[in-house]
Design a protein around this motif. Structure first.
Motif, PDB file in Angstrom:
ATOM      1  N   GLU B 276       0.839  -1.211   0.000  1.00 31.67           N
ATOM      2  CA  GLU B 276       0.000   0.000   0.000  1.00 31.67           C
ATOM      3  C   GLU B 276       0.871   1.256   0.000  1.00 31.67           C
ATOM      4  O   GLU B 276       0.635   2.203  -0.749  1.00 31.67           O
ATOM      5  N   ASN B 279       2.732   1.753  -3.308  1.00 36.18           N
ATOM      6  CA  ASN B 279       1.802   2.237  -4.341  1.00 36.18           C
ATOM      7  C   ASN B 279       1.428   3.700  -4.124  1.00 36.18           C
ATOM      8  O   ASN B 279       1.354   4.482  -5.069  1.00 36.18           O
ATOM      9  N   ALA B 280       1.212   4.062  -2.857  1.00 32.59           N
ATOM     10  CA  ALA B 280       0.796   5.439  -2.550  1.00 32.59           C
ATOM     11  C   ALA B 280       1.889   6.441  -2.924  1.00 32.59           C
ATOM     12  O   ALA B 280       1.606   7.588  -3.289  1.00 32.59           O
ATOM     13  N   ASP B 284       2.416  10.595  -4.627  1.00 30.08           N
ATOM     14  CA  ASP B 284       2.680  11.463  -3.469  1.00 30.08           C
ATOM     15  C   ASP B 284       3.726  12.513  -3.849  1.00 30.08           C
ATOM     16  O   ASP B 284       4.918  12.221  -3.914  1.00 30.08           O
ATOM     17  N   HIS B 287       6.792  12.976  -1.484  1.00 32.75           N
ATOM     18  CA  HIS B 287       7.460  11.727  -1.085  1.00 32.75           C
ATOM     19  C   HIS B 287       8.867  11.983  -0.529  1.00 32.75           C
ATOM     20  O   HIS B 287       9.492  11.091   0.006  1.00 32.75           O
TER      21      HIS B 287
END
Lengths: 380, 380
Positions: B276, B279-280, B284, B287
Motif C-alpha cells: 500500500e 503504491n501510494a 505522493d 514523497h
C-alpha cells in the motif's frame, strides 16, 4: 602608536592531566596590569588563544574576563587572529558585531582583505591580520594552487591592498624558517613544508607573530614572536616568557621592550637519586613548582613517585635515566643491572621499606626460599 | 512596540542520524523575511538556540548568519536567553561587548537584574530576560533554599526591581503547569517538580516563553510559547509551527498574530502494508518528506526499509505494528504469527522475491528438505 603583542595563550591547556587555568589567569592578570601601567593603544593576540578548537567552558570564561577588563574597563581595543589550535568558526562568532566594541576577531581570509585602522597623533596605522590558514585554504580562496605554506603566505600578502602612505603592521600565525621551536607546538604539517621566509614581512613596520613559544625575532628585530603565555613543556624550562611592548614612531621606526611574565608556579626538571631529591626538597622554597624528576638511581625503587610527591606536591612526570639512555657507560651499567639476582633485587626492596639491610639469618632464609621456588618452577 | 517572538531553534539538531541544518536555515530565512516585511522593533529568542551545550561549528555559523542579517543588515536588535539545551557560558561569550551592537545575550542570573530597555513613541518598554536555571542555581544566587522550579522562579521574579510605570515584558524558558508537551523536549527534572504556575507572569504585558515545542498560551493569551522552529519528533506531525508577532499598545494591551513557519520538508507518519505504501508513493508529490512508516503487514518482509527508501528517500524510521502493539486482537494475531511454520515463512519470502507462489512441486521439495534438516538437527 603603542602596541602590546602577545600570543599562544592556549587557554584550557591540560598539562600531564593538570589544568593550567589558574596559571593562565595569573599570567593574564599581569598583562592587564601592564595595560593599566603602559596604556597601549591596542593589544594584539597573534593566535592560539585556546588550546583546542572546542575549548572547555572555563577557558571561554577566562578569555571573557580578559575581554571585559581590557575593552570594558580599560577601553583598549584587541585585535586577535585564530591560530592552528583555535576553531576559527567558533572563535569568530559575531565578529561583525564585536568589532564595533573594539574586539576585532579575524578568523577568515575574507575578513583580512580590509585592514583594521587605528590612528595616533601622527596619522593612521593599518593592521593586517592574517588568520592561520593552510595552503589548501589559500588555494581555495585565491583560486590558484599553493604548493606550500611559504607560497600560500606570499600569495595572501601580495594581494593585500596595502597603502604605503600609512604605517602598516602585520599579524600572522606561522612558522618562520630558521626560528627556534619548542616541544609544545603542534606541527603545522609534516616534513618542513610549513616554513615561511621572514623576508616576506620586510615591508611592515612591525610583524606580530604567533605559533612559536619562545620569544624571539628572525631576520630583523621588528619581525617577532612574543612567545607563549606559560611554559607549556619541560623543554621550555629555561625560557624567559614575556610579552612585547612596541612603540611605533611617526616614521615607522620602532622601539621594542620585553615585559616579563612571572609564572605562578615555575616548571622545571630536577635530576639526582631519589634520596638526593628528597633531601634537596627540604630547603627548596619552590617545591610547589611543576616538576619533572629524572632519577639516576641504579637499583630498583619502591614507588618513587609517591615518595617524591610528599615533597614536591606538583610533580607531573618521572623519568628513570638508567632506562631512558642506554649508550656507552650507561649501557654497560644497564647490562649489569640485568645481571642482578633476585636476592639483590629483594635486598634493595627490603632496605627501602625497613631502612636497614637484611641480617645474615634473613639472607640465609631468603636464599633457601628462593632456591625452593626455583626448584619447584623448573620441575613443573 | 512590535516584537517578534521565537524560541527552541535547536540549531545543530541531529534527527535519526540526519542533520537538520538545511531545514533550520530554510526556517530562519522565513523569519528574516518576516522581519523585513513586518519591521519589528526587537526579536526575542526564548532559549534553546542550540541543541546542545557544545554545538557543531555549522550551527554556530548559522546563528552567526542570522545575527548578521538581523542586526547588521536590518538593524533590528535581538534579545536571547539560554535554554536548558544551551551551554550558558559558551553562548554568553562577550555578552558585555555584544549588547552595544544590539545583540543582548542573557545567560546568567546576574545579568537579568537589569532590564533591557527599548523605547517606542509611547515611552519605554522594559524587557526582563530570565535565562534557564534550576532551583540549585537560584538557591546559590539568592542565598535561600528553593524546593522546586516554581518557588525558584517566583523568588527570582519577586526580587526584580520592576518599575510599573513602564510596560514590562518577561522572557523565560520554563515548563508552565498544564501546558502541552511534545516528545522532543528534554525533561528539566524527574517527577513534575519542574512545573511553574502561569499566574506568576500575570503582571507582565507579554510573556515570551520557550521550552515547549507546540505554539500555545496558558492562563491568558499574553503568556505564550512561540513553539519550536521545526517539528522535532514524529509526535509533532500535526503541529502548525509558527512564530509570534506581538504589538504592544501604549496601555500595555497587545495584539497577537501567528506567522506560520513552512517546513522545507515536512515530517509525518504513514501507515499501511508495504505494498500500500509503495503504491501510494507514486502519486505522493511530498514523497521527499521525513517519513516514519508504520507497517501493518502480518507476514515476514524482506528488507522493507530498502524498498520504502526507493520511494521515500528521506524515510527515517520504520515500525512494524504487529510487533509494536500486543494487546487484544493484535496479541492474538501475534500469537498466530508465532505458530507459523518454517514452510509458511519461506513461502512469504519466496513470494516477495519472485512475486509468485511456490508451485506444488517446489512445495514438496521444500517440505522434504526441511524434514531432512530437522532430522539432522535432532540427531546431532
Amino acid at each position: 602608536m603603542r602596541i602590546l603583542h602577545t600570543s599562544d595563550w592556549h587557554l584550557g591547556r591540560i598539562f600531564h592531566q593538570f589544568s593550567l587555568i589558574d596559571e593562565q589567569r595569573h599570567a593574564l592578570l599581569q598583562i592587564i596590569e601592564a595595560i593599566e601601567v603602559h596604556k597601549p593603544e591596542v593589544v594584539i593576540i597573534a593566535g592560539d588563544i585556546y588550546d583546542r578548537s572546542i575549548p572547555p567552558a572555563s577557558a571561554i570564561g577566562l578569555f571573557n574576563e580578559f575581554v571585559d577588563q581590557c575593552i570594558g574597563t580599560l577601553k583598549v581595543p584587541i585585535i586577535a587572529i585564530s591560530g592552528n589550535h583555535d576553531g576559527a568558526e567558533r572563535l569568530g562568532f559575531a565578529a561583525n558585531q564585536l568589532k564595533h566594541s573594539g574586539l576585532h576577531l579575524v578568523t577568515s581570509l575574507d575578513q583580512m582583505q580590509k585592514p583594521i585602522t587605528l590612528a595616533d597623533e601622527y596619522g593612521d596605522v593599518d593592521f593586517w591580520a592574517v588568520p592561520f590558514h593552510d595552503p589548501a585554504q589559500v588555494a581555495d580562496f585565491t583560486g590558484s594552487p599553493q604548493t606550500d605554506f611559504n607560497q600560500a603566505h606570499c600569495s595572501l600578502i601580495e594581494q593585500l591592498p596595502i597603502n604605503k602612505k600609512y604605517r602598516n603592521v602585520m599579524i600572522s600565525h606561522c612558522y618562520l624558517d630558521g626560528a627556534n621551536e619548542s616541544e609544545s607546538e603542534r606541527p603545522l604539517t609534516i616534513g618542513g613544508a610549513d616554513r615561511v621566509d621572514w623576508k616576506i614581512f620586510k615591508p611592515f613596520c612591525y610583524t606580530a607573530l604567533g605559533h612559536l613559544h619562545q620569544p624571539q625575532y628572525k631576520g630583523q628585530e621588528s619581525i617577532r614572536y612574543s612567545g607563549s603565555l606559560l611554559k607549556y613543556s619541560f623543554s621550555e624550562q629555561h625560557h624567559n616568557k614575556s610579552f612585547t611592548m612596541v612603540d611605533i614612531g611617526p616614521d615607522g621606526s620602532n622601539k621594542i621592550t620585553l615585559l616579563p611574565l612571572k609564572q605562578r608556579r615555575d616548571l622545571r626538571v630536577i635530576r639526582g637519586t631519589l634520596e638526593e631529591l628528597v633531601n634537596a626538597a627540604k630547603d627548596d622554597v619552590n617545591h610547589e613548582d611543576f616538576i619533572q624528576a629524572v632519577l639516576t638511581d641504579s637499583q630498583a625503587l619502591l614507588n618513587p613517585m609517591a615518595r617524591l610527591r610528599e615533597h614536591y606536591p606538583n610533580i607531573l612526570e618521572l623519568k628513570k635515566e638508567r632506562f631512558e639512555t642506554r649508550t656507552g657507560q650507561d649501557y654497560a651499567r644497564s647490562s649489569e643491572q640485568l645481571k642482578r639476582t633476585d636476592l639483590d633485587i629483594f635486598n634493595d626492596f627490603f632496605e627501602q621499606v625497613h631502612e636497614q639491610k637484611l641480617t645474615e639469618q634473613q639472607t640465609k632464609l631468603l636464599q633457601k626460599t628462593l632456591a625452593a621456588i626455583n626448584e619447584q618452577e623448573s620441575s613443573s
